[in-house]
Design a protein around this motif. Structure first.
Motif: not given
Length: 277
Positions: A216-217, A220, A252-254, A209, A257, A213, A249-250, A163
């Motif tokens: 990020l996965d 995660g 931030t990822a959203e 994307s 996206a 993704q 972190a979630r 991250l």
């Protein structure tokens, strides 16, 4: 020195306290381990700054001098607590060596195609964080528990490295430093191009994307493993912290996206808008 203070360094200040329940150590001992831990990690942070030449506030000479003062203070504190405990000093040398041995090419990894062991090796960037844990094992006579206590933190460190590289990709690119996120978006290919050219390629990659993704996965998944291990070991306060970081972190990822979807929409509008006669 504000960079070494809470809340910037929550894990560094609090990890010994969060692990203390597993070792049943008195508060005074835990307080001294916290002190030695933070002093030692302050040294590590300053040496990392010297490597990256990010010493604008103090300069090279003063940064190195202060780093040495912090190191000596940390060692003195551990000496007072542990004396010549051979196992502990061997672990301290091990963790410092793991951190010092990390080379620029070690952070040029193609994380989306690398093996699990290679990705896990990114945790070596944070190896000095385990010194305080080793001290607690030695003081309590539970040296055999070191590896299990380290495991959730190792996975957390991998997630943090991933991250951090995602957040710092522009600065790293401008400074010519290797960046895991950039390499992931460029299909694993290193690039010798100048910063503006790489920036354009990364921005183009944002429109696809899936690599973002997948990256990020991966982060995660390491958060998930760290959280599962800490809960299994009944390290409840560590688990609470990890859950908070995972939720951050979630979000931030959203947010990322949403920005990617917006950029794709803008690009589509430019490409397919009617041409003026």
């Amino acid at each position: 020195m504000s960079r070494l203070a809470t809340p910037n360094w929550q894990l560094e200040w609090n990890l010994p306290r969060w692990l203390a329940e597993a070792f049943a150590l008195p508060e005074e001992v835990v307080r001294r381990v916290v002190l030695a831990n933070v002093l030692g990690l302050g040294y590590v942070r300053m040496i990392d700054d010297l490597r990256d030449r990010e010493t604008a506030s103090l300069g090279l000479a003063d940064t190195r001098s202060l780093a040495n003062v912090l190191y000596e203070a940390a060692i003195s504190t551990y000496l007072e607590m542990l004396g010549t405990h051979e196992w502990f000093w061997a672990q301290l040398e091990r963790f410092l060596h793991e951190w010092q041995a990390v080379k620029p090419e070690d952070v040029c990894l193609d994380v989306l195609h690398a093996g699990g062991a290679d990705v896990q090796s990114l945790a070596r960037l944070g190896s000095p964080l385990h010194i305080g844990t080793a001290a607690m094992c030695a003081i309590s006579g539970q040296e055999g528990r070191l590896e299990e206590m380290m495991e959730p933190v190792r996975h957390y460190l991998v997630a943090c490295v991933l991250l951090d590289h995602m957040q710092d990709w522009r600065e790293d690119t401008q400074a010519g430093r290797p960046n895991l996120f950039v390499r992931a978006l460029l299909d694993g290919q290193p690039s010798d191009e100048q910063s503006p050219a790489i920036t354009v390629r990364v921005c183009e990659a944002f429109l696809r994307s899936q690599p973002v993704q997948d990256y990020l996965d991966l982060a995660g998944n390491h958060f998930h493993v760290a959280l599962s291990l800490s809960r299994r070991q009944r390290l409840h306060r560590l688990a609470d912290y990890l859950e908070t970081r995972r939720q951050t972190a979630r979000r931030t990822a959203e947010d990322l996206a949403r920005r990617i979807d917006y950029l794709r929409g803008q690009a589509a509008g430019i490409l397919f808008e009617p041409l003026d006669d």
